[in-house]
Structure formats: C-alpha cells, structure tokens
Design a protein around this motif. Sequence first.
Motif, PDB file in Angstrom:
ATOM      1  N   SER A   1       8.948 -20.330   8.897  1.00  0.00           N
ATOM      2  CA  SER A   1       8.410 -19.813   9.033  1.00  0.00           C
ATOM      3  C   SER A   1       6.563 -19.935   8.465  1.00  0.00           C
ATOM      4  O   SER A   1       6.469 -20.893   7.798  1.00  0.00           O
ATOM      5  CB  SER A   1       8.982 -18.520   8.292  1.00  0.00           C
ATOM      6  OG  SER A   1      10.024 -18.166   8.173  1.00  0.00           O
ATOM      7  N   ASN A   2       6.210 -18.832   9.627  1.00  0.00           N
ATOM      8  CA  ASN A   2       4.679 -19.521   8.727  1.00  0.00           C
ATOM      9  C   ASN A   2       4.662 -18.849   7.009  1.00  0.00           C
ATOM     10  O   ASN A   2       3.325 -18.720   6.066  1.00  0.00           O
ATOM     11  CB  ASN A   2       3.335 -18.592   9.184  1.00  0.00           C
ATOM     12  CG  ASN A   2       2.950 -19.004  11.235  1.00  0.00           C
ATOM     13  OD1 ASN A   2       3.822 -19.481  11.066  1.00  0.00           O
ATOM     14  ND2 ASN A   2       3.332 -17.689  11.645  1.00  0.00           N
ATOM     15  N   VAL A   3       5.526 -17.248   6.350  1.00  0.00           N
ATOM     16  CA  VAL A   3       5.101 -16.776   5.047  1.00  0.00           C
ATOM     17  C   VAL A   3       6.587 -16.939   4.616  1.00  0.00           C
ATOM     18  O   VAL A   3       7.890 -16.517   4.861  1.00  0.00           O
ATOM     19  CB  VAL A   3       4.809 -15.910   5.009  1.00  0.00           C
ATOM     20  CG1 VAL A   3       5.016 -15.217   3.895  1.00  0.00           C
ATOM     21  CG2 VAL A   3       3.552 -15.551   5.902  1.00  0.00           C
ATOM     22  N   ARG A   4       6.490 -18.599   3.536  1.00  0.00           N
ATOM     23  CA  ARG A   4       7.809 -18.665   2.751  1.00  0.00           C
ATOM     24  C   ARG A   4       8.094 -17.378   1.643  1.00  0.00           C
ATOM     25  O   ARG A   4       9.122 -18.294   1.285  1.00  0.00           O
ATOM     26  CB  ARG A   4       8.604 -19.562   3.052  1.00  0.00           C
ATOM     27  CG  ARG A   4       8.397 -20.432   4.842  1.00  0.00           C
ATOM     28  CD  ARG A   4       8.765 -21.775   4.803  1.00  0.00           C
ATOM     29  NE  ARG A   4       8.124 -21.833   6.078  1.00  0.00           N
ATOM     30  CZ  ARG A   4       7.707 -23.792   6.104  1.00  0.00           C
ATOM     31  NH1 ARG A   4       7.843 -25.223   5.794  1.00  0.00           N
ATOM     32  NH2 ARG A   4       7.399 -23.665   8.124  1.00  0.00           N
ATOM     33  N   THR A   5       6.834 -18.481   1.194  1.00  0.00           N
ATOM     34  CA  THR A   5       6.835 -17.570  -0.510  1.00  0.00           C
ATOM     35  C   THR A   5       5.725 -16.918   0.061  1.00  0.00           C
ATOM     36  O   THR A   5       4.223 -17.534   0.103  1.00  0.00           O
ATOM     37  CB  THR A   5       6.791 -19.182  -1.808  1.00  0.00           C
ATOM     38  OG1 THR A   5       8.034 -19.479  -1.325  1.00  0.00           O
ATOM     39  CG2 THR A   5       6.725 -17.637  -2.718  1.00  0.00           C
ATOM     40  N   LEU A   6       5.039 -16.250  -0.455  1.00  0.00           N
ATOM     41  CA  LEU A   6       4.425 -15.514  -1.198  1.00  0.00           C
ATOM     42  C   LEU A   6       4.084 -14.867  -2.784  1.00  0.00           C
ATOM     43  O   LEU A   6       3.527 -14.489  -3.290  1.00  0.00           O
ATOM     44  CB  LEU A   6       4.379 -13.495  -0.812  1.00  0.00           C
ATOM     45  CG  LEU A   6       3.048 -13.193  -0.728  1.00  0.00           C
ATOM     46  CD1 LEU A   6       3.719 -11.346   0.328  1.00  0.00           C
ATOM     47  CD2 LEU A   6       2.465 -11.511  -2.149  1.00  0.00           C
ATOM     48  N   PHE A   7       2.718 -15.604  -2.722  1.00  0.00           N
ATOM     49  CA  PHE A   7       1.860 -15.684  -4.254  1.00  0.00           C
ATOM     50  C   PHE A   7       0.833 -15.232  -4.060  1.00  0.00           C
ATOM     51  O   PHE A   7      -0.383 -14.694  -2.702  1.00  0.00           O
ATOM     52  CB  PHE A   7       1.216 -17.176  -4.370  1.00  0.00           C
ATOM     53  CG  PHE A   7       2.458 -18.449  -3.912  1.00  0.00           C
ATOM     54  CD1 PHE A   7       3.121 -18.068  -5.603  1.00  0.00           C
ATOM     55  CD2 PHE A   7       2.624 -19.326  -3.424  1.00  0.00           C
ATOM     56  CE1 PHE A   7       4.652 -19.509  -5.309  1.00  0.00           C
ATOM     57  CE2 PHE A   7       3.689 -19.772  -3.072  1.00  0.00           C
ATOM     58  CZ  PHE A   7       4.407 -20.737  -4.497  1.00  0.00           C
ATOM     59  N   THR A   8       0.368 -13.916  -5.350  1.00  0.00           N
ATOM     60  CA  THR A   8      -0.915 -13.108  -5.349  1.00  0.00           C
ATOM     61  C   THR A   8      -1.585 -14.162  -5.929  1.00  0.00           C
ATOM     62  O   THR A   8      -1.494 -15.358  -7.256  1.00  0.00           O
ATOM     63  CB  THR A   8       0.089 -11.718  -6.666  1.00  0.00           C
ATOM     64  OG1 THR A   8       0.034 -12.592  -7.814  1.00  0.00           O
ATOM     65  CG2 THR A   8       1.025 -11.048  -5.950  1.00  0.00           C
ATOM     66  N   PRO A   9      -3.290 -13.411  -6.144  1.00  0.00           N
ATOM     67  CA  PRO A   9      -4.250 -14.212  -6.677  1.00  0.00           C
ATOM     68  C   PRO A   9      -3.544 -14.486  -7.836  1.00  0.00           C
ATOM     69  O   PRO A   9      -3.745 -15.911  -8.775  1.00  0.00           O
ATOM     70  CB  PRO A   9      -5.060 -13.365  -7.115  1.00  0.00           C
ATOM     71  CG  PRO A   9      -5.111 -12.928  -5.249  1.00  0.00           C
ATOM     72  CD  PRO A   9      -3.542 -12.693  -5.851  1.00  0.00           C
ATOM     73  N   MET A  10      -3.482 -13.361  -9.131  1.00  0.00           N
ATOM     74  CA  MET A  10      -2.270 -13.686 -10.336  1.00  0.00           C
ATOM     75  C   MET A  10      -1.013 -14.965 -10.488  1.00  0.00           C
ATOM     76  O   MET A  10      -1.307 -15.453 -11.465  1.00  0.00           O
ATOM     77  CB  MET A  10      -1.928 -12.213 -10.601  1.00  0.00           C
ATOM     78  CG  MET A  10      -3.546 -11.126 -10.734  1.00  0.00           C
ATOM     79  SD  MET A  10      -3.280 -11.058  -9.408  1.00  0.00           S
ATOM     80  CE  MET A  10      -2.175  -9.505  -8.760  1.00  0.00           C
TER      81      MET A  10
END
Length: 281
Positions: free
Chosen positions: A189-198
């Motif tokens: 998938s294109n998104v496997r882990t969503l990281f925020t800037p923080m």
Amino acid sequence: MNKDAIEYIINCMAASEANSEIQRIQTEHRLKLAEFWGISEGSKVLEIGCGQGDTTAVLAYLVGEKGLIHGIDIASPDYGAPITLEDSIHYLKESALGNQIKVQFETNILSPEVDFPKGYFDFVVLSHSSWYLHSFEELHDILMQLKKWGKTLCFAEWDTRIQTDEQVPHFLSVLIQAQYECFKNTSLSNVRTLFTPMDVKKIAEDAGWNVLKETTIYSPALQDGEWEIQHVLTDYSEELNAVSDMPSKFQNLLLSEIKLLDDAMRNSVIKPMSTFAFIAK
C-alpha cells in the motif's frame, strides 16, 4: 522559482511525455523542498525511497555533474504504473542528468550487505517515502543507520496538521489506509504507517539527529490528494475482504469514513495536505 530549471528537469523524465503538466507541478514542489534543504553543487546525496525519480531528478540537477545521487528503494523494478520504476529510472539515467545518478532497487537499507564509508554523503534524503515503512521502529533503525553515512538529514512528508477544510479529505484517505494496515502482515500500500510531524521529530532525535530547521510547504496544485482518495474509493472492498480478523465494529467505522470520503469527493473542493520538512545534523 526558476522556470528554466523546472523545464530542464522535466525534459529528462519519462512521465513528462505522458503528461508534462502533472510532472511540472510535481517537480516544482520537489524543487521547493530541495532548495529549503540547501542541496548544493558537487554534493554526494543518498536518497532513500527514490521510487520513479521525482526527487532524484531535482537532486541530480542541483548537485550537477560533479555531484552524486545514490538512490535506494526496496521496491521491485516492475512496481509502479503507468510507468514502472525501472523504466522511469532508465529514462532518467539516459538523460542529461544521468551521469550523476546511481539507483539500487530491491535493496533494504537495513541489510548488512548495504554499507558506505562513515560520513560519505553530504546529505541523506527521505522525501515523501516514510509512510511506506512498516513501523515506527523501522524508521528509527533507518535513521540510526543513516547517521553513520550522512552529515545532514533532509526529511519531507505530508503534514497531518490540517490547515484548511479542503485538506480534510486527503487526510481522511490516508487515515483509512493506515487503519487497514494495522491488520496486515505484509503490504504494497501507499500508506503503511502514518507518521505525524511530532512523531518523526521525536524518532529522529531518539536516533541521534538534532533538528535545526523546519518548515511547512504548501503546494496546492499537487494532485496527490485526489489520487489517494480515488485509490481508497476504488480499492476499499478488496482491502476489507483481505482482512479476516478485523472486528465488525471497526469495519463499520471504516465504512462510515469511506462514505464521508465519497461524499467529499462528490461535493467538496479537494486540496492536498501541506508538506512538513526539516533539516537535521
């Protein structure tokens, strides 16, 4: 923005033959990032997650013939559509920018076989590639590894801190994908882990990097928000059917989010999220 530079770069890229306007918009965005990072002529750059070379081409232009861009991507050369990674990079390497570019596919940066001299690269770049990683731990380990080889870390990823209502559908589309991933063992998938800037800043600091400068760059003409939404709306049934252990209540939550996304696509103006970028030493 140097329009002559943009035209020079996109003329070296395979995707420009199919749709030069899309490539122009994508290239302009990446040139903004590279100029913020301060990529200079003659530099040696290691790029992680080079993909089809959108950022690679910009970096190669900026470092010039005396510089080096060494791209590494874990994906197979036949990954990607409508142009595969292999075809896209081959075209780029045959262009006027090709002499300063080297690319390795199917290569895990954490593999013991991958090694470079200490401090060999002036810059190490992760640009719109972190969400392909499988976990927070993987990003931490990669940044630890890059600390050995590079002097300056240049990072960019979509900024999940929504600034306008028009960005909400893009965020919702990646949030849905990230939720699927919690129930998968493997993924393309294109998104496997969503990281925020923080999240990313904390992981980088834990890996030994010192963030010196950060910014948010908004490129409203980018098509990525609409692409991600269309991807989710096209593939959600297949994604849900592929997961056997998802609680029914959670599946219903996802279906509700998908209905909201469909409504937004039909009735709202869609704009991409901004991009969060930083420089670390």
